[in-house]
Write a protein that holds these residues in place. Sequence first.
Motif, PDB file in Angstrom:
ATOM      1  N   THR A 151       0.842  -1.202   0.000  1.00  9.75           N
ATOM      2  CA  THR A 151       0.000   0.000   0.000  1.00  9.75           C
ATOM      3  C   THR A 151       0.872   1.245   0.000  1.00  9.75           C
ATOM      4  O   THR A 151       1.905   1.279   0.648  1.00  9.75           O
ATOM      5  CB  THR A 151      -0.908   0.071   1.245  1.00  9.75           C
ATOM      6  OG1 THR A 151      -0.086  -0.087   2.398  1.00  9.75           O
ATOM      7  CG2 THR A 151      -1.967  -0.988   1.221  1.00  9.75           C
TER       8      THR A 151
ATOM      9  N   GLY B  84      -0.279   7.962  -1.389  1.00 14.26           N
ATOM     10  CA  GLY B  84      -1.018   8.142  -2.632  1.00 14.26           C
ATOM     11  C   GLY B  84      -0.281   7.706  -3.885  1.00 14.26           C
ATOM     12  O   GLY B  84      -0.468   8.276  -4.958  1.00 14.26           O
TER      13      GLY B  84
ATOM     14  N   GLN C 266      -9.946   1.784  -3.196  1.00 10.19           N
ATOM     15  CA  GLN C 266     -10.744   3.007  -3.104  1.00 10.19           C
ATOM     16  C   GLN C 266     -10.167   3.960  -2.063  1.00 10.19           C
ATOM     17  O   GLN C 266     -10.003   5.147  -2.318  1.00 10.19           O
ATOM     18  CB  GLN C 266     -12.189   2.664  -2.725  1.00 10.19           C
ATOM     19  CG  GLN C 266     -12.971   2.168  -3.934  1.00 10.19           C
ATOM     20  CD  GLN C 266     -14.326   1.580  -3.538  1.00 10.19           C
ATOM     21  OE1 GLN C 266     -14.736   1.658  -2.382  1.00 10.19           O
ATOM     22  NE2 GLN C 266     -15.002   0.987  -4.515  1.00 10.19           N
TER      23      GLN C 266
ATOM     24  N   TYR D 141      -7.161   4.315  -0.765  1.00 15.70           N
ATOM     25  CA  TYR D 141      -5.894   4.955  -1.109  1.00 15.70           C
ATOM     26  C   TYR D 141      -5.925   5.570  -2.514  1.00 15.70           C
ATOM     27  O   TYR D 141      -4.923   6.064  -2.996  1.00 15.70           O
ATOM     28  CB  TYR D 141      -4.745   3.935  -1.049  1.00 15.70           C
ATOM     29  CG  TYR D 141      -4.302   3.541   0.358  1.00 15.70           C
ATOM     30  CD1 TYR D 141      -3.413   4.344   1.064  1.00 15.70           C
ATOM     31  CD2 TYR D 141      -4.753   2.377   0.943  1.00 15.70           C
ATOM     32  CE1 TYR D 141      -2.989   3.974   2.332  1.00 15.70           C
ATOM     33  CE2 TYR D 141      -4.334   1.993   2.202  1.00 15.70           C
ATOM     34  CZ  TYR D 141      -3.449   2.797   2.904  1.00 15.70           C
ATOM     35  OH  TYR D 141      -3.028   2.426   4.153  1.00 15.70           O
ATOM     36  N   LYS D 142      -7.081   5.480  -3.174  1.00 16.36           N
ATOM     37  CA  LYS D 142      -7.243   6.014  -4.544  1.00 16.36           C
ATOM     38  C   LYS D 142      -6.127   5.516  -5.465  1.00 16.36           C
ATOM     39  O   LYS D 142      -5.413   6.288  -6.114  1.00 16.36           O
ATOM     40  CB  LYS D 142      -7.277   7.543  -4.541  1.00 16.36           C
ATOM     41  CG  LYS D 142      -8.430   8.103  -3.735  1.00 16.36           C
ATOM     42  CD  LYS D 142      -8.599   9.592  -3.989  1.00 16.36           C
ATOM     43  CE  LYS D 142      -9.866  10.144  -3.360  1.00 16.36           C
ATOM     44  NZ  LYS D 142      -9.957   9.927  -1.901  1.00 16.36           N
TER      45      LYS D 142
ATOM     46  N   GLU E  16      -4.761   4.006  -8.689  1.00 11.32           N
ATOM     47  CA  GLU E  16      -5.237   3.911 -10.079  1.00 11.32           C
ATOM     48  C   GLU E  16      -4.823   2.602 -10.739  1.00 11.32           C
ATOM     49  O   GLU E  16      -5.571   2.012 -11.511  1.00 11.32           O
ATOM     50  CB  GLU E  16      -4.691   5.081 -10.899  1.00 11.32           C
ATOM     51  CG  GLU E  16      -5.441   6.373 -10.610  1.00 11.32           C
ATOM     52  CD  GLU E  16      -4.699   7.583 -11.114  1.00 11.32           C
ATOM     53  OE1 GLU E  16      -3.887   7.432 -12.046  1.00 11.32           O
ATOM     54  OE2 GLU E  16      -4.907   8.666 -10.537  1.00 11.32           O
TER      55      GLU E  16
END
Length: 341
Positions: free
Chosen positions: A49, A53, A123, A125-126, A128
């Motif tokens: 993770t 971001g 979701q 940690y947004k 992509e």
Amino acid sequence: MARKRVTSGMRPTGSIHLGNLLGALNNWVRLQEEYDCFYFIVDWHALTTPGGGGAVGYENVGDLTANVHEMAIDWLSAGLDPEKCSIFVQSHVPEVAELHLIFSMITPLGWLERNPTYKDMVQGYKIENPSLGLLGYPTLQAADILAYKGDFVPVGKDQEAHVNMTRDLGQRFNSLFGRNVFPITKALLTEVPKVPGLDGVDKKMSKSSGNYIATNLSAEDTVKKIRTMFTDPVKIRKDDPGHPDGCVVYAFHGIYNKSELEPIRSECEKGTRGCVDCKMQLAEKMNAALEPIREKRAGLEADPNLVREILGAGADKAAAIAKETMREVREVMNIPTRENV
Ligand code: ADP
């Protein structure tokens, strides 16, 4: 009779907080008395993770080596005893990575894609472009547990599904290759407090929300954090009647000051107790409880070699078991050895 094995890990994402201490570590400390416990700092999982971001996962994890050392200090100062349990770093047992590879061959993708935690992570940690590592973390988790043939994993009811995935993978392996190499791993359901965040009783204290009290704070800094705790917003003056059930300070009195909970409630409701005094009283109790941890921490910070020795001895013990597990795994799968090829 051999004691049953308990396995559990924690990601080294920086200093731990009261949620980790009260919700996990204190329970681990109790379990070491009764079970053969394996506690590992999961540095590989920290790479799944983003720390801030990132698109894939491994960016911004911070100083992984320093965080791992810090976590070992956190654990030892909270009362994990290397004489009673094995404490080590996940990546110091590379057999776990080999088992992860083997398990990845028998993990149906659908199991991973349906995993609700994966969706929450993506979701939350947004992310992509989620990585293979993030999608596959339950497979790594299964390897973490099954390399040591863990019988139990201490979790709350909400995390039982993770343990079930490990159990299912182990059983799938056993049935595919016709030998019971792995035990039927079970959740060791334990009642632990859900520690609220500083920002509200309905919030969970967590690293990512920033609403936490780290266990490595000084007594003074702990008081500063307590001052920021959310209290009853309609209790403005000291003599306004308050509503303890929505107050974070009251919730923490319930943890650190149980014996005085009833008078605190009635004084608050009657309007004879001010929030500032109430916070200071909590600070005293909380700091008294944290003081022994701080003392142990200071000793360990002064002796980094001792921490390394403890982690090294833990890894040696764990690796001996994982090596034997992998020998069995290769054997039942007919993976060639140097001798028989
Ligand atoms: P964080 O959410 O701060 O990153 P983790 O998810 O790494 O913490 O949790 C590590 C352990 O601490 C887990 O066993 C988890 O259940 C426990 N834990 C974390 N936050 C809390 C909390 N607020 N209350 C109770 N237990 C918690």
